[in-house]
Design an enzyme around this catalytic site. Structure first.
Site, PDB file in Angstrom:
ATOM      1  N   ASN A  62     -27.660  41.986 -28.577  1.00  0.00           N
ATOM      2  CA  ASN A  62     -26.344  42.834 -28.854  1.00  0.00           C
ATOM      3  C   ASN A  62     -26.249  43.446 -30.138  1.00  0.00           C
ATOM      4  O   ASN A  62     -25.825  44.747 -30.184  1.00  0.00           O
ATOM      5  CB  ASN A  62     -24.998  41.771 -28.857  1.00  0.00           C
ATOM      6  CG  ASN A  62     -25.044  40.783 -29.955  1.00  0.00           C
ATOM      7  OD1 ASN A  62     -25.944  40.305 -30.328  1.00  0.00           O
ATOM      8  ND2 ASN A  62     -23.949  40.361 -30.364  1.00  0.00           N
TER       9      ASN A  62
ATOM     10  N   GLU B 299     -26.316  30.887 -35.071  1.00  0.00           N
ATOM     11  CA  GLU B 299     -25.239  31.995 -35.161  1.00  0.00           C
ATOM     12  C   GLU B 299     -24.949  32.128 -33.842  1.00  0.00           C
ATOM     13  O   GLU B 299     -25.736  32.529 -32.819  1.00  0.00           O
ATOM     14  CB  GLU B 299     -25.645  33.380 -35.692  1.00  0.00           C
ATOM     15  CG  GLU B 299     -26.094  33.179 -37.087  1.00  0.00           C
ATOM     16  CD  GLU B 299     -24.986  32.845 -37.980  1.00  0.00           C
ATOM     17  OE1 GLU B 299     -23.762  32.597 -37.647  1.00  0.00           O
ATOM     18  OE2 GLU B 299     -24.949  32.731 -39.291  1.00  0.00           O
TER      19      GLU B 299
ATOM     20  N   GLU C  77     -25.640  32.451 -43.011  1.00  0.00           N
ATOM     21  CA  GLU C  77     -26.805  33.704 -43.325  1.00  0.00           C
ATOM     22  C   GLU C  77     -25.997  34.725 -44.329  1.00  0.00           C
ATOM     23  O   GLU C  77     -25.109  34.445 -44.640  1.00  0.00           O
ATOM     24  CB  GLU C  77     -27.145  34.390 -42.084  1.00  0.00           C
ATOM     25  CG  GLU C  77     -27.981  33.393 -41.070  1.00  0.00           C
ATOM     26  CD  GLU C  77     -28.568  34.333 -40.012  1.00  0.00           C
ATOM     27  OE1 GLU C  77     -27.707  34.372 -38.739  1.00  0.00           O
ATOM     28  OE2 GLU C  77     -29.770  34.784 -40.203  1.00  0.00           O
TER      29      GLU C  77
END
Ligand code: NAD
Length: 454
Positions: A132, A230, A433
């Protein structure tokens, strides 16, 4: 026989490239070469490593338009977004380069000696990226991992390997040691899994679906391999009646339509206080209809196609025929198009209101008061992002504290900045992150005590 993955332009369905998959044996070779390159890299003076990363950043900047156009072709991103994404990779590399010489341990007071903590690189890091946001998400892992002295093996998604391959070439051309940053295209279950299971890979950074993230976590557990996850999201956009309703309604469409809704932070649950509900919907309908959907390489386009036919079918399956909805337009003909859609009569516990659709589909649900808003916002297994619209500062802070999500914004939908931390609560992820501690996530802390006793 080597498997090839075809890369399709999602706006036209034309084949733009065919990329060979990396076999598990090739992954093994890549890991061994990366380990050798990492030793050279870690032994270099910090200033030299920082200089090489800055050169890499400058090369990305110099090839920004080329990288952006590749992203448009392989991922269907709008040109404006893709340009921003290439610039984001440059910024991530520069930010990480600035951290090389600041990656300090601590000196802790102890009796009888000196106590130091050393921050050591992990070794070889595997980054597994989704389709994505192929460029920025790869760079979220690659840039800080390299800056902290590691080698990186990047496995891009099957559908979007082209920008990753180009970035690795730029790194090599700018003088980063050979094999330090390698791209291993291929299927998740083969190439990705080979990376996860390889004993020579010290850490996996995975961005993708919660389903695959759980499988990877289980595999990493066997070796106590370091892991950052994530994962998915179902983020709320909470609009209180005391908010600037015009501004909230104007901003709501792109908060779930950016990247055709294929955004882990998409605000797909629009929660509106009942007393402002009708007014909000009146304003939302024209705002949704005004979003220009079409050719992603046209500068005026704000939303492009979905990534693939499979994704299109998945998105369709969430929107029942005849559902009451606010809809925008979308092109007909070739390409994986789905119109902007806001369901106005979905049940709060229905799949479209609770599962990650990963397409241009949102639901709008009314709530009564602050407690009700918080309850609805938290009624999900996810906890990635969210927005709170109110003019009451106390309420903004109370609700920010009460919503279980890693990235909240008040009177805005911004989630991601490379210098602020990013990550999920609950099943949206593990670890963080970006931000000031991005490099530390790619180190082991070693404590050393030195006796001063005579
Ligand atoms: P996905 O989980 O299908 O795949 C992600 C990556 O993992 C791909 O490279 C894939 O090839 C690889 N993979 C698949 N199976 C694997 C396995 N068994 N072992 C190792 N690797 C494997 O996800 P996707 O469809 O590419 O991406 C969409 C998902 O990513 C959404 O759920 C979205 O929310 C999530 N996402 C999260 C964030 C975040 O920062 N939290 C950001 C972007 C996307």
């Amino acid at each position: 026989m080597t498997t090839e993955h075809q890369v399709l332009n999602p706006a036209t369905e034309e084949v733009v490239a065919s990329v060979p998959a990396t076999t598990p044996a090739e992954v093994d070779t890549a890991v061994r070469r990366a380990a050798a390159a990492q030793r050279i890299w870690a032994a270099m003076a910090p200033a030299d490593r920082a200089r090489l990363l800055r050169r890499f950043a400058a090369a990305v900047d110099g090839h920004r338009e080329e990288l952006a156009r590749l992203e448009v072709v392989e991922a269907g991103h709008t040109l404006a977004n893709a340009r921003w994404e290439a610039g984001n990779v440059r910024d991530l590399l520069e930010f990480a380069a600035g951290g090389v010489e600041r990656l300090s341990g601590r000196q802790i007071p102890v009796p009888g000696g000196i106590d130091l903590t050393l921050l050591e690189p992990l070794g070889v890091v595997g980054v597994i990226a989704p389709w994505n946001f192929p460029m920025p998400i790869a760079a979220w892992g690659v840039a800080p991992a390299l800056a902290a002295g590691n080698a990186v093996l990047l496995k891009p998604a099957e559908t979007t390997p082209l920008t990753a391959l180009r970035l690795a070439r730029l790194a090599l051309d700018e003088g980063l040691p050979e094999h330090l940053f390698q791209v291993l295209p291929g299927a998740g279950a083969e190439t990705g899994n080979a990376l996860v299971e390889h004993p020579g890979v010290a850490k996996i950074v995975f961005t993708g679906s919660t389903r695959v993230g759980k499988q990877i976590m289980a595999r990493c557990a066997e070796r106590v391999k370091r892991l950052t996850l994530e994962l998915g999201g179902k983020s709320p956009n909470i609009v209180f009646a005391d908010a600037d309703i015009e501004a909230a309604a104007a901003a709501a469409p792109m908060a779930f339509l950016d990247n055709a809704g294929q955004d882990c932070c998409a605000r797909t649950r629009i929660l509106v206080q009942r007393s402002a509900y009708d007014r909000f919907l009146e304003l939302l309908a024209p705002a949704v209809a005004s979003v220009v959907v079409g050719d992603p390489s046209d500068e005026k386009t704000r939303m492009g196609p979905l990534i693939s036919r499979a994704q299109l079918e998945r998105v369709r399956s969430y929107v029942p025929d005849g559902a009451t909805a606010i809809r925008g337009g979308a092109p007909e003909g070739p390409g994986f198009w789905f119109p902007p859609t806001v369901l106005t009569d979905a049940r709060p516990d229905s799949p479209v209101a609770t599962e990650e659709v990963f397409g241009p589909v949102a639901v709008v649900l009314p709530f009564e008061d602050e407690a009700d808003a918080v309850r609805l916002a938290n009624a999900t297994e996810y906890g990635l992002a969210g927005s709170i619209w109110t003019r009451d500062v106390g309420r903004a802070l109370r609700v920010s504290q009460a919503v279980q999500a890693g990235n909240l914004s008040v009177n805005s939908h911004s989630s991601v900045r490379y210098w602020t931390p990013f990550g999920g609560y609950k099943q949206s992820g593990l670890g963080r992150e970006l931000g000031p501690d991005a490099l530390t996530a790619f180190t082991e802390t070693k404590n050393v005590f030195i006796s001063t006793e005579a």
